[in-house]
Design a protein around this motif. Structure first.
Motif, PDB file in Angstrom:
ATOM      1  N   PHE A   1       0.810  -1.212   0.000  1.00  0.00           N
ATOM      2  CA  PHE A   1       0.000   0.000   0.000  1.00  0.00           C
ATOM      3  C   PHE A   1       0.846   1.266   0.000  1.00  0.00           C
ATOM      4  O   PHE A   1       0.389   2.318  -0.432  1.00  0.00           O
ATOM      5  N   GLU A   2       2.090   1.169   0.514  1.00  0.00           N
ATOM      6  CA  GLU A   2       2.924   2.364   0.607  1.00  0.00           C
ATOM      7  C   GLU A   2       3.349   2.896  -0.756  1.00  0.00           C
ATOM      8  O   GLU A   2       3.848   4.015  -0.873  1.00  0.00           O
ATOM      9  N   LEU A   3       3.154   2.109  -1.824  1.00  0.00           N
ATOM     10  CA  LEU A   3       3.581   2.526  -3.154  1.00  0.00           C
ATOM     11  C   LEU A   3       2.537   3.364  -3.886  1.00  0.00           C
ATOM     12  O   LEU A   3       2.700   3.675  -5.058  1.00  0.00           O
ATOM     13  N   GLY A   4       1.474   3.747  -3.205  1.00  0.00           N
ATOM     14  CA  GLY A   4       0.496   4.633  -3.811  1.00  0.00           C
ATOM     15  C   GLY A   4      -0.803   3.925  -4.159  1.00  0.00           C
ATOM     16  O   GLY A   4      -1.111   2.852  -3.640  1.00  0.00           O
ATOM     17  N   SER A   5      -1.551   4.536  -5.043  1.00  0.00           N
ATOM     18  CA  SER A   5      -2.860   4.010  -5.413  1.00  0.00           C
ATOM     19  C   SER A   5      -2.736   2.757  -6.253  1.00  0.00           C
ATOM     20  O   SER A   5      -1.719   2.532  -6.922  1.00  0.00           O
ATOM     21  N   PRO A   6      -3.780   1.921  -6.254  1.00  0.00           N
ATOM     22  CA  PRO A   6      -3.861   0.878  -7.279  1.00  0.00           C
ATOM     23  C   PRO A   6      -3.817   1.508  -8.668  1.00  0.00           C
ATOM     24  O   PRO A   6      -4.069   2.702  -8.843  1.00  0.00           O
ATOM     25  N   TYR A   7      -3.499   0.694  -9.650  1.00  0.00           N
ATOM     26  CA  TYR A   7      -3.360   1.176 -11.014  1.00  0.00           C
ATOM     27  C   TYR A   7      -4.643   0.903 -11.793  1.00  0.00           C
ATOM     28  O   TYR A   7      -5.196  -0.198 -11.723  1.00  0.00           O
ATOM     29  N   LEU A   8      -5.128   1.922 -12.499  1.00  0.00           N
ATOM     30  CA  LEU A   8      -6.309   1.798 -13.347  1.00  0.00           C
ATOM     31  C   LEU A   8      -5.850   1.537 -14.778  1.00  0.00           C
ATOM     32  O   LEU A   8      -5.223   2.401 -15.411  1.00  0.00           O
ATOM     33  N   SER A   9      -6.132   0.349 -15.291  1.00  0.00           N
ATOM     34  CA  SER A   9      -5.713   0.011 -16.644  1.00  0.00           C
ATOM     35  C   SER A   9      -6.646   0.644 -17.668  1.00  0.00           C
ATOM     36  O   SER A   9      -7.742   1.104 -17.341  1.00  0.00           O
ATOM     37  N   ARG A  10      -6.224   0.633 -18.908  1.00  0.00           N
ATOM     38  CA  ARG A  10      -7.041   1.225 -19.973  1.00  0.00           C
ATOM     39  C   ARG A  10      -8.369   0.490 -20.136  1.00  0.00           C
ATOM     40  O   ARG A  10      -9.333   1.055 -20.615  1.00  0.00           O
ATOM     41  N   SER A  11      -8.397  -0.763 -19.737  1.00  0.00           N
ATOM     42  CA  SER A  11      -9.636  -1.531 -19.839  1.00  0.00           C
ATOM     43  C   SER A  11     -10.623  -1.198 -18.725  1.00  0.00           C
ATOM     44  O   SER A  11     -11.746  -1.709 -18.713  1.00  0.00           O
ATOM     45  N   GLY A  12     -10.189  -0.351 -17.755  1.00  0.00           N
ATOM     46  CA  GLY A  12     -11.076   0.043 -16.675  1.00  0.00           C
ATOM     47  C   GLY A  12     -10.988  -0.819 -15.443  1.00  0.00           C
ATOM     48  O   GLY A  12     -11.766  -0.636 -14.505  1.00  0.00           O
ATOM     49  N   HIS A  13     -10.027  -1.745 -15.384  1.00  0.00           N
ATOM     50  CA  HIS A  13      -9.865  -2.618 -14.225  1.00  0.00           C
ATOM     51  C   HIS A  13      -8.823  -2.031 -13.276  1.00  0.00           C
ATOM     52  O   HIS A  13      -7.869  -1.368 -13.697  1.00  0.00           O
ATOM     53  N   LEU A  14      -8.981  -2.332 -11.988  1.00  0.00           N
ATOM     54  CA  LEU A  14      -8.064  -1.862 -10.959  1.00  0.00           C
ATOM     55  C   LEU A  14      -7.105  -2.984 -10.582  1.00  0.00           C
ATOM     56  O   LEU A  14      -7.512  -4.138 -10.404  1.00  0.00           O
ATOM     57  N   TRP A  15      -5.820  -2.604 -10.414  1.00  0.00           N
ATOM     58  CA  TRP A  15      -4.767  -3.561 -10.097  1.00  0.00           C
ATOM     59  C   TRP A  15      -3.992  -3.054  -8.887  1.00  0.00           C
ATOM     60  O   TRP A  15      -3.567  -1.896  -8.855  1.00  0.00           O
TER      61      TRP A  15
ATOM     62  N   SER B   1       9.087  -5.691 -13.077  1.00  0.00           N
ATOM     63  CA  SER B   1      10.502  -5.908 -12.805  1.00  0.00           C
ATOM     64  C   SER B   1      10.980  -5.098 -11.608  1.00  0.00           C
ATOM     65  O   SER B   1      12.032  -5.368 -11.052  1.00  0.00           O
ATOM     66  N   SER B   2      10.205  -4.096 -11.204  1.00  0.00           N
ATOM     67  CA  SER B   2      10.584  -3.263 -10.062  1.00  0.00           C
ATOM     68  C   SER B   2       9.335  -2.561  -9.559  1.00  0.00           C
ATOM     69  O   SER B   2       8.311  -2.541 -10.244  1.00  0.00           O
ATOM     70  N   PRO B   3       9.373  -1.951  -8.379  1.00  0.00           N
ATOM     71  CA  PRO B   3       8.176  -1.277  -7.874  1.00  0.00           C
ATOM     72  C   PRO B   3       7.812  -0.067  -8.710  1.00  0.00           C
ATOM     73  O   PRO B   3       8.669   0.586  -9.291  1.00  0.00           O
ATOM     74  N   ARG B   4       6.540   0.222  -8.773  1.00  0.00           N
ATOM     75  CA  ARG B   4       6.032   1.396  -9.487  1.00  0.00           C
ATOM     76  C   ARG B   4       5.253   2.252  -8.508  1.00  0.00           C
ATOM     77  O   ARG B   4       4.340   1.765  -7.845  1.00  0.00           O
ATOM     78  N   LEU B   5       5.608   3.507  -8.422  1.00  0.00           N
ATOM     79  CA  LEU B   5       4.949   4.430  -7.505  1.00  0.00           C
ATOM     80  C   LEU B   5       3.810   5.093  -8.262  1.00  0.00           C
ATOM     81  O   LEU B   5       4.025   5.778  -9.252  1.00  0.00           O
ATOM     82  N   SER B   6       2.572   4.905  -7.791  1.00  0.00           N
ATOM     83  CA  SER B   6       1.402   5.141  -8.626  1.00  0.00           C
ATOM     84  C   SER B   6       0.466   6.192  -8.061  1.00  0.00           C
ATOM     85  O   SER B   6       0.306   6.318  -6.857  1.00  0.00           O
TER      86      SER B   6
END
Length: 505
Positions: A336-350, A384-389
């Motif tokens: 959770f410390e890496l920020g928000s979940p990621y919203l893909s172009r298809s509209g799904h949350l990751w 391959s590495s963390p993404r801050l989102s």
């Protein structure tokens, strides 16, 4: 407009729209007696703080003032009833809103909620630099940890409110007096405290501009709060039991997880106009001790996440809603410390997660992946590495490159960069991202676990990147941005001033 005389005091009362003003016939002085049935302002209220709230006109003419610092007249008065001179127009009202912590507004009803996205146009002038002084600075509220709300609360002027939810306190920023006023309970019901953490607490509003009913989680239950900026008070009515997570407005209802009498967790809802709770169907969940972060929602579901799993509310058979708890897949731990979940172009949350077994080798041997939310058997995509989102975009840990989280096979990671770029907030209208660039050579998990002071450069990424402030702060990624009166402000609990920069139209 109507006028009548109060015989005991021989004061005239003027009913003007939703306001009532009193006039002293001896001096000609007007005073606000009532606004929308909320009563009169306290005697200590500065008239220049009051005037924008009610759309009053201000005169500094000596004949109007009758010995006072300024004279106030009802907004419809275009001329002084004492001198006949034209009165200045009421001050321009601020109408912006801000729902903590990230702005809280969506372009459409189908837009996901809970991501680090705002429709506020975050744009700063390109001439700013780290040597530039802030355009404005506000005094910080009393010591504590705050979330900030901007709303007119059914008046004529949007005001800044600071919420210290762990103590049940609300403060109102008085723009002319330049001080914080603590709002008092109007009745016997004080605002209860909340033991939710900074990443868990949130509020729900049906009408951010009017904010007639604010839904706030407390340990006593869901508080329905009405704020009276004129009198400097609030009213609180509590329904239900202890809130274990933040409420969210979804499909025209407010939903919140609560601790039930049997010690189980249940999700309850209510109509924003009422007070009657209903329980969303589903089994009692043994998840009460879990720390649930602020909820996410899209048109399909609500998701509260914790280390224990995902607490879901989604459609069952027909129009019926159901609650369920989905554990994380084996070996998956949410980051959770890496920020928000990621919203893909298809509209799904990751949700970004660390992998304890399998997966792709990442930073320092740790493995990361994105897990699709809301599914009992979710798709898992390695990174391959963390993404801050922020939600709509992800950032490389040590570069300023915005990328989709799984489109990174050819990205070169510079482990010697000595800094981490942490996105704080993204503007969907200006296509800009507010970031904190933190000097550090530590691994991501080590950095976020540290309480040491770090030098952070705050910058706005967009068509033209702007670096505008440098500060040494513990946990600079905990800095909270908000927009008030046309300025972008940054709040950190260790700073006694809130610097602000004018938003470039």
């Amino acid at each position: 407009m109507s006028t009548w005389l109060t015989s005991a005091l021989q004061r005239e009362h003027w009913a003007i729209g939703d306001q009532t003003w009193s006039r002293n016939p001896a001096t000609g002085v007007f005073e606000l007696a009532d606004y929308k049935g909320w009563g009169a302002p306290p005697q200590a209220c500065d008239p220049l703080d009051l005037a924008p709230l009610v759309g009053a006109r201000v005169s500094v003419d000596g004949a109007d003032r009758a010995g006072k610092s300024v004279a106030l007249y009802p907004g419809p008065f275009k001329f002084s009833p004492v001198t006949g001179k034209a009165l200045p127009a009421p001050s321009a009202a601020h109408r912006g809103t801000w729902l903590p912590p990230f702005g809280g507004d969506s372009a459409t009803e189908d837009s996901p909620q809970g991501l680090r996205l705002t429709a506020a146009p975050l744009a700063l002038r390109s001439t700013l630099s780290i040597e530039s002084l802030p355009d404005r600075q506000l005094a910080a509220p009393p010591a504590g940890h705050y979330q900030f709300l901007v709303s007119a609360c059914q008046t004529c002027d949007a005001r800044l409110l600071a919420m210290e939810f762990s103590r049940g306190r609300i403060y109102h920023w008085l723009p002319h007096s330049e001080r914080w006023l603590e709002l008092r309970p109007a009745g016997a019901q004080a605002l209860g405290r909340s033991s939710l953490g900074q990443e868990a607490w949130g509020m729900a509003l049906h009408d951010p501009q009017g904010a007639s009913r604010i839904f706030m989680p407390t340990d006593d239950g869901l508080a329905i709060v009405s704020i009276n900026l004129i009198a400097g008070t609030f009213q609180s009515h509590v329904v239900g039991t202890r809130c274990l997570g933040a409420p969210i407005l979804w499909q025209d209802k407010v939903y919140v997880p609560m601790l039930q009498d049997d010690g189980k967790l249940g999700v309850h809802g209510l109509d924003p106009a009422g007070t009657a709770l209903f329980r969303v169907e589903g089994p009692g969940l043994d998840a009460a001790p879990a720390a649930w972060v602020r909820p996410l929602a899209d048109r399909r579901q609500i998701v509260w996440m914790s280390a224990a799993g995902q607490l879901l509310v989604k459609a069952g058979d027909g129009d019926r809603l159901e609650t369920s708890l989905l554990p994380w897949p084996p070996g998956v731990v949410p980051s959770f410390e890496l920020g928000s979940p990621y919203l893909s172009r298809s509209g799904h949350l990751w949700q970004q997660c660390a992998l304890q077994e399998g997966g792709t080798e990442g930073e320092g041997g740790q493995r990361f992946a994105f897990v699709q939310l809301g599914l009992r058997e979710p798709e898992i995509r390695p990174a391959s590495s963390p993404r801050l989102s922020t939600g709509a975009a992800c950032f490389q840990r040590d570069a300023r490159l915005r990328i989709a989280p799984w489109f990174d096979a050819d990205i070169s990671m510079d482990s010697e960069a000595g800094e981490v770029v942490i996105p704080l907030l993204e503007s969907t209208s200006a296509s800009t991202v507010l970031c904190a660039r933190v000097a550090s050579t530590a691994a991501t998990d080590t950095l976020f676990a540290s309480n040491e002071a770090h030098t952070a450069t705050f910058e706005l990424h967009g068509e033209n990147d702007v670096q505008f402030w440098v500060a040494s702060l513990p946990r600079p990624w905990a800095t909270q941005p908000f927009v008030y009166a046309g300025h972008l402000y940054l709040y950190h609990p260790d700073k006694r001033r809130l610097p602000g920069w004018r938003i470039d139209p």
